[in-house]
Scaffold this active site. Structure first.
Site, PDB file in Angstrom:
ATOM      1  N   GLU A   1      -6.629 -19.328  18.776  1.00  0.00           N
ATOM      2  CA  GLU A   1      -7.807 -18.621  18.283  1.00  0.00           C
ATOM      3  C   GLU A   1      -7.640 -17.107  18.375  1.00  0.00           C
ATOM      4  O   GLU A   1      -8.351 -16.452  19.126  1.00  0.00           O
ATOM      5  CB  GLU A   1      -9.024 -19.009  19.114  1.00  0.00           C
ATOM      6  CG  GLU A   1      -9.286 -20.482  19.144  1.00  0.00           C
ATOM      7  CD  GLU A   1     -10.335 -20.862  20.162  1.00  0.00           C
ATOM      8  OE1 GLU A   1     -11.021 -21.861  19.930  1.00  0.00           O
ATOM      9  OE2 GLU A   1     -10.466 -20.151  21.186  1.00  0.00           O
ATOM     10  N   PRO A   2      -6.698 -16.559  17.636  1.00  0.00           N
ATOM     11  CA  PRO A   2      -6.508 -15.113  17.714  1.00  0.00           C
ATOM     12  C   PRO A   2      -7.653 -14.354  17.061  1.00  0.00           C
ATOM     13  O   PRO A   2      -8.127 -14.719  15.983  1.00  0.00           O
ATOM     14  CB  PRO A   2      -5.203 -14.899  16.943  1.00  0.00           C
ATOM     15  CG  PRO A   2      -5.145 -16.046  15.979  1.00  0.00           C
ATOM     16  CD  PRO A   2      -5.794 -17.210  16.689  1.00  0.00           C
TER      17      PRO A   2
ATOM     18  N   ARG B   1      -8.399 -10.427  18.231  1.00  0.00           N
ATOM     19  CA  ARG B   1      -7.871  -9.074  18.303  1.00  0.00           C
ATOM     20  C   ARG B   1      -6.542  -8.914  17.553  1.00  0.00           C
ATOM     21  O   ARG B   1      -6.354  -7.982  16.781  1.00  0.00           O
ATOM     22  CB  ARG B   1      -7.665  -8.712  19.778  1.00  0.00           C
ATOM     23  CG  ARG B   1      -7.274  -7.267  20.034  1.00  0.00           C
ATOM     24  CD  ARG B   1      -6.829  -7.081  21.494  1.00  0.00           C
ATOM     25  NE  ARG B   1      -7.762  -7.685  22.420  1.00  0.00           N
ATOM     26  CZ  ARG B   1      -8.800  -7.067  22.963  1.00  0.00           C
ATOM     27  NH1 ARG B   1      -9.024  -5.796  22.696  1.00  0.00           N
ATOM     28  NH2 ARG B   1      -9.606  -7.696  23.792  1.00  0.00           N
TER      29      ARG B   1
ATOM     30  N   ARG C   1     -15.870   0.358  23.447  1.00  0.00           N
ATOM     31  CA  ARG C   1     -14.813  -0.170  24.315  1.00  0.00           C
ATOM     32  C   ARG C   1     -14.365   0.812  25.395  1.00  0.00           C
ATOM     33  O   ARG C   1     -13.965   0.402  26.478  1.00  0.00           O
ATOM     34  CB  ARG C   1     -13.620  -0.668  23.493  1.00  0.00           C
ATOM     35  CG  ARG C   1     -13.973  -1.896  22.651  1.00  0.00           C
ATOM     36  CD  ARG C   1     -12.768  -2.560  22.002  1.00  0.00           C
ATOM     37  NE  ARG C   1     -11.864  -3.113  22.981  1.00  0.00           N
ATOM     38  CZ  ARG C   1     -10.721  -2.554  23.372  1.00  0.00           C
ATOM     39  NH1 ARG C   1     -10.317  -1.414  22.833  1.00  0.00           N
ATOM     40  NH2 ARG C   1      -9.979  -3.120  24.277  1.00  0.00           N
TER      41      ARG C   1
ATOM     42  N   CYS D   1     -26.641  10.765  23.637  1.00  0.00           N
ATOM     43  CA  CYS D   1     -27.042  11.474  24.847  1.00  0.00           C
ATOM     44  C   CYS D   1     -26.708  10.602  26.039  1.00  0.00           C
ATOM     45  O   CYS D   1     -27.570   9.909  26.597  1.00  0.00           O
ATOM     46  CB  CYS D   1     -28.541  11.771  24.804  1.00  0.00           C
ATOM     47  SG  CYS D   1     -28.896  13.037  23.594  1.00  0.00           S
ATOM     48  N   GLU D   2     -25.428  10.606  26.396  1.00  0.00           N
ATOM     49  CA  GLU D   2     -24.911   9.673  27.384  1.00  0.00           C
ATOM     50  C   GLU D   2     -23.561  10.230  27.803  1.00  0.00           C
ATOM     51  O   GLU D   2     -22.666  10.351  26.964  1.00  0.00           O
ATOM     52  CB  GLU D   2     -24.749   8.311  26.670  1.00  0.00           C
ATOM     53  CG  GLU D   2     -24.403   7.152  27.539  1.00  0.00           C
ATOM     54  CD  GLU D   2     -25.608   6.577  28.274  1.00  0.00           C
ATOM     55  OE1 GLU D   2     -26.734   6.576  27.723  1.00  0.00           O
ATOM     56  OE2 GLU D   2     -25.418   6.165  29.414  1.00  0.00           O
TER      57      GLU D   2
ATOM     58  N   TYR E   1     -13.541  -5.794  17.777  1.00  0.00           N
ATOM     59  CA  TYR E   1     -14.547  -5.463  18.802  1.00  0.00           C
ATOM     60  C   TYR E   1     -15.100  -4.045  18.663  1.00  0.00           C
ATOM     61  O   TYR E   1     -15.469  -3.419  19.654  1.00  0.00           O
ATOM     62  CB  TYR E   1     -13.971  -5.694  20.212  1.00  0.00           C
ATOM     63  CG  TYR E   1     -13.462  -7.111  20.391  1.00  0.00           C
ATOM     64  CD1 TYR E   1     -14.348  -8.182  20.397  1.00  0.00           C
ATOM     65  CD2 TYR E   1     -12.107  -7.386  20.500  1.00  0.00           C
ATOM     66  CE1 TYR E   1     -13.893  -9.482  20.523  1.00  0.00           C
ATOM     67  CE2 TYR E   1     -11.645  -8.693  20.626  1.00  0.00           C
ATOM     68  CZ  TYR E   1     -12.545  -9.733  20.639  1.00  0.00           C
ATOM     69  OH  TYR E   1     -12.090 -11.018  20.759  1.00  0.00           O
TER      70      TYR E   1
END
Ligand SMILES: *Cc1c(COP(=O)(O)O)cnc(C)c1O
Length: 431
Positions: free
Chosen positions: A290-291, A293, A330, A361-362, A390
Site C-alpha cells: 500500500e504505497p 508517499r 509536516r 500567526c504561529e 501528505y
C-alpha cells in the site's frame, strides 16, 4: 537538482517536467501544488511490474489514498493497474466519483463508524481491512443485510519498531491499529473471523510504519506474518492466501537522504518470503502493498511567492511565503526536512541562508530552517520539493487561509485538477 524532472530553463527559471514554474505561478497563482503526472505514473509502474515479476500471481500495489486524495489521482492509478486503499466514507466517495471500480478498493481504518461500514458494503467495496473484533461483527451484520459475503483482511500488529519517527510507527504492540500477535489476541481474532457469517477471510494485513529506507524491516515483518500464519494453520486449520504488507517505503526529501530502489527492495522481500515459505512448507501467498508517499511525494512541488524578507541581526534571515503550515503541516508536525529553491533565480548561486516561514500567526509555522537559496526579491517564486504526499491531503484553513489549487503537468502542458478555494467556499457552510 534533487530529481531528474527538474531543470533550469533558458529564462533561468525552474522547470518542472518541462513547464516553467514561474509561468505556472503567474497563471494559477500561489501557493500552488504542482504534480508531475509522468513521474507519478513511472512510480506506479515500478511497483506494478516489480510485484508482478517477483511475487505470486495476483500480487498488486494499492495506492494509499490518504497520501493524496482528489478525484484526478484515481484515473491515473487505475490506468497503471493499481488498486486503492481508502480510510473513510469521504475517500470512498471521492474514488467512486472519479469512476474508480469499487471492487478494487480496500477499506481501512481502526474506527470505521457503523454508517461507514454500511456505506462501504452497499457501494460494493472489494475488501475491508478489519481492524478489530467489534468491527468484524458490525461488518458481518451489514453483509447479511445486503445478502453478500464480504471479503476481508484482518489487521494484525506484528510488534516491530522500524526505527522511524514514533508518530508514524504503527507496527509496535501498543498501538490503536490492529490486533497484536504477542498478546495472543490475533490468533483468537482469526479463529473468530473464519467462523463469522457473511465474511470471507482472504488473509492478513500489517503496516509497520512510514519513511522506511531498508528492506530489513519488511523482511522482519514477513517473518512474523509467516510465523503467525503457520501458527494459525496448526491451531485453527486456516491457511491465509494473502499478506498485505502495508506502505512505508521512504522517499528522498533532501540530498543527504539515500535513494530507495523500490524494485530492488521488492525483489529482496520476495526472495526472503519465498525462502521462508519453502522452509515452512507454506504456500507462497499473494502479496499486496500500500504505497502512498513513495508513489506521489517526489512528483509534487509547491510554489509560493516570497513576501517580506526579514533579517534579525545576529540571528538569521527569514523569507516569508504566502502559504505554510496550512498547505504543508509536516514541518510543524514532524520537523520534516525539505529542499527549497528560488524558482525565479534557479541558475543563480544558492548562497542566501534563511528560514522559510509561513503566513500564519504561529511561531511554528515554518517550512524549512537553515536552507540556502538564491537571494530572493519580493515576489520571486519559491519552490519546495517533494510535497506530493501528505501536503494537499493534510491542508487546513487555519487563519482562514484558502486551500491552494492543484495543477497536473504532463507532456509540457498544465491542467487544473483542483481549483483554489475562495472566500465564498469558506463561508458556504456557515449559517
Ligand atoms: C499510512 C498508511 C499507508 C501509506 O504509507 P506511506 O508511508 O505513505 O507509504 C499504507 N497503509 C496503511 C495502513 C497506512 O496507515
Amino acid at each position: 537538482m534533487l530529481y531528474d524532472n527538474l531543470s533550469v530553463n533558458e529564462a533561468g527559471h525552474l522547470s518542472i517536467a518541462g513547464v516553467d514554474a514561474c509561468e505556472l505561478a503567474a497563471t494559477y497563482g500561489t501557493p500552488l501544488y504542482v504534480l508531475d503526472e509522468n513521474r507519478l505514473r513511472a512510480r506506479c509502474r515500478t511497483y506494478v511490474q516489480a510485484m508482478l515479476t517477483h511475487f505470486a500471481p495476483g500480487s498488486v500495489p494499492l495506492f494509499a489514498s490518504k497520501a493524496l486524495c482528489f478525484k484526478g489521482i484515481y484515473p491515473i492509478v487505475q490506468d497503471e493497474g493499481m488498486g486503492a486503499d481508502v480510510v473513510s466514507a469521504g475517500e470512498v466517495a471521492t474514488a467512486l466519483a472519479a469512476g474508480f471500480p469499487a471492487e478494487r478498493l480496500y477499506f481501512h481504518g481502526s474506527n470505521k463508524t457503523d454508517a461507514e461500514i454500511a456505506y462501504g458494503v452497499k457501494q460494493g467495496v472489494g475488501c475491508f481491512v478489519v481492524d478489530n473484533v467489534d468491527e468484524l461483527q458490525t461488518l458481518s451484520r451489514a453483509a447479511q443485510d445486503h445478502d453478500i459475503v464480504q471479503k476481508v483482511l484482518l489487521r494484525i500488529t506484528v510488534g516491530l519498531d522500524p526505527h522511524t519517527l514514533a508518530a508514524i510507527n504503527t507496527g509496535k504492540v501498543d498501538s490503536q491499529f490492529g490486533v497484536p500477535i504477542e498478546t495472543g489476541q490475533a490468533l483468537r481474532f482469526v479463529e473468530q473471523a473464519v467462523k463469522t457469517p457473511n465474511v470471507e477471510v482472504l488473509g492478513y494485513h500489517s503496516h509497520i510504519g512510514s519513511q522506511i529506507f531498508e528492506p530489513t524491516s519488511f523482511c522482519d515483518q514477513v517473518d512474523r506474518l509467516l510465523a503467525f500464519a503457520c501458527e494459525v494453520r496448526q491451531k485453527v486449520g486456516y491457511v491465509a492466501g494473502t499478506f498485505n504488507l502495508g506502505g512505508g517505503f521512504a522517499v528522498r526529501y533532501v540530498e543527504s537522504d539515500p535513494q530507495v530502489d523500490i524494485a530492488a527492495n521488492i525483489k529482496a522481500i520476495a526472495e526472503h518470503l519465498n525462502a521462508g515459505c519453502e522452509e515452512a512448507d507454506y504456500p507462497v501467498p499473494r502479496i499486496l502493498m500500500e504505497p502512498g508517499r513513495s508513489i506521489v511525494a517526489d512528483s509534487g512541488v509547491t510554489l509560493y511567492s516570497a513576501g517580506r524578507i526579514k533579517t534579525v541581526e545576529g540571528y538569521r534571515s527569514y523569507v516569508m511565503v504566502d502559504g505554510g503550515m496550512t498547505d504543508n503541516p509536516r514541518y510543524a508536525l514532524y520537523k520534516s526536512a525539505y529542499t527549497v529553491l528560488n524558482a525565479t533565480r534557479a541558475a543563480e548561486d544558492a548562497n542566501f541562508e534563511c528560514t522559510i516561514a509561513g503566513h500564519c500567526c504561529e511561531s511554528g509555522d515554518r517550512i524549512a530552517e537553515g536552507v540556502c537559496i538564491a537571494r530572493p526579491n519580493h515576489d520571486d517564486v519559491i519552490a519546495v520539493l517533494t510535497t506530493g504526499a501528505y501536503n494537499f491531503a493534510m491542508s487546513s484553513n487555519y487563519n482562514r487561509l484558502m486551500r491552494p489549487a492543484l495543477v497536473i503537468v504532463a507532456n509540457g502542458e498544465a491542467r487544473l485538477a483542483v481549483r483554489r478555494q475562495t472566500v465564498e467556499d469558506l463561508l458556504a457552510l456557515e449559517a
